[in-house]
Motif scaffolding. Sequence first.
Motif, PDB file in Angstrom:
ATOM      1  N   MET A   1     -50.315  40.183 -32.496  1.00  0.00           N
ATOM      2  CA  MET A   1     -51.406  39.391 -33.086  1.00  0.00           C
ATOM      3  C   MET A   1     -50.815  38.384 -34.072  1.00  0.00           C
ATOM      4  O   MET A   1     -49.851  38.698 -34.783  1.00  0.00           O
ATOM      5  CB  MET A   1     -52.363  40.349 -33.807  1.00  0.00           C
ATOM      6  CG  MET A   1     -53.672  39.682 -34.147  1.00  0.00           C
ATOM      7  SD  MET A   1     -54.861  40.813 -34.914  1.00  0.00           S
ATOM      8  CE  MET A   1     -55.197  42.009 -33.620  1.00  0.00           C
ATOM      9  N   ARG A   2     -51.414  37.184 -34.107  1.00  0.00           N
ATOM     10  CA  ARG A   2     -50.913  36.167 -35.045  1.00  0.00           C
ATOM     11  C   ARG A   2     -51.987  35.901 -36.114  1.00  0.00           C
ATOM     12  O   ARG A   2     -53.162  35.730 -35.782  1.00  0.00           O
ATOM     13  CB  ARG A   2     -50.604  34.856 -34.307  1.00  0.00           C
ATOM     14  CG  ARG A   2     -49.481  34.985 -33.294  1.00  0.00           C
ATOM     15  CD  ARG A   2     -49.122  33.650 -32.690  1.00  0.00           C
ATOM     16  NE  ARG A   2     -50.266  32.750 -32.529  1.00  0.00           N
ATOM     17  CZ  ARG A   2     -50.201  31.426 -32.587  1.00  0.00           C
ATOM     18  NH1 ARG A   2     -49.044  30.830 -32.816  1.00  0.00           N
ATOM     19  NH2 ARG A   2     -51.275  30.678 -32.401  1.00  0.00           N
ATOM     20  N   MET A   3     -51.548  35.831 -37.367  1.00  0.00           N
ATOM     21  CA  MET A   3     -52.501  35.604 -38.472  1.00  0.00           C
ATOM     22  C   MET A   3     -53.238  34.283 -38.276  1.00  0.00           C
ATOM     23  O   MET A   3     -54.428  34.173 -38.601  1.00  0.00           O
ATOM     24  CB  MET A   3     -51.746  35.639 -39.806  1.00  0.00           C
ATOM     25  CG  MET A   3     -52.635  35.561 -41.035  1.00  0.00           C
ATOM     26  SD  MET A   3     -53.864  36.912 -41.163  1.00  0.00           S
ATOM     27  CE  MET A   3     -54.887  36.273 -42.483  1.00  0.00           C
ATOM     28  N   VAL A   4     -52.556  33.297 -37.724  1.00  0.00           N
ATOM     29  CA  VAL A   4     -53.203  31.990 -37.563  1.00  0.00           C
ATOM     30  C   VAL A   4     -54.412  32.085 -36.620  1.00  0.00           C
ATOM     31  O   VAL A   4     -55.415  31.377 -36.809  1.00  0.00           O
ATOM     32  CB  VAL A   4     -52.146  30.932 -37.113  1.00  0.00           C
ATOM     33  CG1 VAL A   4     -51.770  31.090 -35.656  1.00  0.00           C
ATOM     34  CG2 VAL A   4     -52.608  29.526 -37.436  1.00  0.00           C
ATOM     35  N   ASP A   5     -54.361  32.997 -35.658  1.00  0.00           N
ATOM     36  CA  ASP A   5     -55.511  33.162 -34.748  1.00  0.00           C
ATOM     37  C   ASP A   5     -56.686  33.846 -35.464  1.00  0.00           C
ATOM     38  O   ASP A   5     -57.854  33.580 -35.168  1.00  0.00           O
ATOM     39  CB  ASP A   5     -55.106  33.986 -33.523  1.00  0.00           C
ATOM     40  CG  ASP A   5     -54.045  33.261 -32.697  1.00  0.00           C
ATOM     41  OD1 ASP A   5     -54.105  32.010 -32.628  1.00  0.00           O
ATOM     42  OD2 ASP A   5     -53.147  33.935 -32.168  1.00  0.00           O
ATOM     43  N   GLN A  20     -58.471  42.808 -35.801  1.00  0.00           N
ATOM     44  CA  GLN A  20     -58.052  41.636 -36.591  1.00  0.00           C
ATOM     45  C   GLN A  20     -58.165  41.923 -38.089  1.00  0.00           C
ATOM     46  O   GLN A  20     -57.287  41.544 -38.870  1.00  0.00           O
ATOM     47  CB  GLN A  20     -58.919  40.414 -36.229  1.00  0.00           C
ATOM     48  CG  GLN A  20     -58.538  39.798 -34.886  1.00  0.00           C
ATOM     49  CD  GLN A  20     -59.496  38.680 -34.492  1.00  0.00           C
ATOM     50  OE1 GLN A  20     -60.719  38.811 -34.635  1.00  0.00           O
ATOM     51  NE2 GLN A  20     -58.942  37.588 -33.979  1.00  0.00           N
ATOM     52  N   ILE A  33     -47.912  39.451 -44.621  1.00  0.00           N
ATOM     53  CA  ILE A  33     -48.698  38.210 -44.476  1.00  0.00           C
ATOM     54  C   ILE A  33     -48.591  37.458 -45.801  1.00  0.00           C
ATOM     55  O   ILE A  33     -48.857  38.036 -46.861  1.00  0.00           O
ATOM     56  CB  ILE A  33     -50.175  38.539 -44.138  1.00  0.00           C
ATOM     57  CG1 ILE A  33     -50.240  39.160 -42.743  1.00  0.00           C
ATOM     58  CG2 ILE A  33     -51.059  37.289 -44.229  1.00  0.00           C
ATOM     59  CD1 ILE A  33     -51.580  39.758 -42.399  1.00  0.00           C
ATOM     60  N   GLN A  37     -51.587  32.272 -46.087  1.00  0.00           N
ATOM     61  CA  GLN A  37     -52.438  32.592 -44.927  1.00  0.00           C
ATOM     62  C   GLN A  37     -53.617  33.488 -45.343  1.00  0.00           C
ATOM     63  O   GLN A  37     -54.742  33.308 -44.866  1.00  0.00           O
ATOM     64  CB  GLN A  37     -51.607  33.265 -43.835  1.00  0.00           C
ATOM     65  CG  GLN A  37     -50.706  32.270 -43.115  1.00  0.00           C
ATOM     66  CD  GLN A  37     -50.038  32.854 -41.893  1.00  0.00           C
ATOM     67  OE1 GLN A  37     -49.520  33.973 -41.963  1.00  0.00           O
ATOM     68  NE2 GLN A  37     -50.029  32.107 -40.804  1.00  0.00           N
TER      69      GLN A  37
END
Length: 432
Positions: A1-5, A20, A33, A37
């Motif tokens: 999983m990407r924090m930006v998503d 999430q 993180i 972000q």
Amino acid sequence: MRMVDVIDAKRNGGELTAEQIKFFVDGYTAGDIPDYQASALLMAIWFNGMSDEETRNLTMDMLHSGDRLDLSDIPGVKVDKHSTGGVGDKVSIPLAPLVASLGIVVPMISGRGLGHTGGTLDKLEAIPGYTVEIGEDAFKKQLRDVGCIISGATGNIAPADKKIYALRDVTDTVDSIPLIAGSIMSKKIASGTDALVMDVKTGSGAFMKREEDAVALAHALVNIGKGVGMNAMAVISDMNQPLGRAIGNALEIEESIALLKGEGPDDLLDIVLTIGSQMTVMAGKAKSLEEARGMLEENIANGKALERFRMMVEAQGGDGRVVDDPTIMPQAKYHIPVLAEADGVIASMKADEMGIASMMLGGGRATKDDKLDYAVGLTLDRKVGDTVKAGDRLLTIHANREDVEDVKRLILDNIVIGDHADPITLIHQVIV
Ligand code: URA
């Protein structure tokens, strides 16, 4: 999983999945993180809100980031109270011993003040020797012996909230309903209480300035509590003017003691009895709110509540003589009257600005590391609705500096004297 998503989903108004939210809470707490972000996500939540399910997931993930107190080996229903914070809000201090004097167990884990709102722990530390740092064993022993405690967290409670709250504080994302609800309830569930009455403040001195926001926050808090099997309810109460007549640490302890001697101001007594009655019914000690109120009034009149306060203070290392002689707490050097500049009726007295005035004297913190002056603050001679003549005393500044012109000006700029005052209702609503 990407924090930006995760940020992208919330920025675009979407609902975050349980995975999430967990990814964010665990990752930010662990330091994986970065602040930038996390800040972006918090701001997206501030703008777009969270559904009930998202708020619940956020709460539970913050709860699971730390320890959870187990009070199940202490007999009886454990009932706590929490306020969202206000000016002159010393309700917890007389309330805990008063309710405990009926044989109800009150485990109160409280906080410190920041900005214009005072913190219960800071106020109690004005009592010589009183300690708020209590380990789990001593916490439980005091609950068994005395029936009530007001202390800081016993262990590592909700470290995720600690970290996220600190970031919210500096990114202007504190006043978000789901973020406040998650923050408060993660800590309250962790503290092991069975039942909880929330005092959600609304008005100029509160986080929630508008009543509809206070009501939405109250529903969010109650829903989360009920979702984990806690008996939770909320009272929406007024914070447009300070509560009671004292603002400042030692001054508020003195007013709390006066209340327990039957000499408290009417508004403070009313809110203490309103919340106390709810707690008494929740604990199963009374069948109705009226019966509960009568029992509480009786224990003020017969001195049992005051005695319980003394026991709590002494159990936490404090000097119990404070009950008979509040002047053993730090006292201010100067007592400076602030006089009315016109004839009329006090139309408003902005609670937040009165809190800031006390803070400027040294009674509150502007930053987390500021040292407090326990002696200073304000005592109000007049409140909203009172008639005054020019030259009458509005209030007294208790200071340890002689020149208080800055504080005086701020106060006078924020007390409006007009030709009438709209009546203030103290208890706006009860949310169950
Ligand atoms: N009190 C808390 O504990 N958390 C918040 O977010 C606001 C008030």
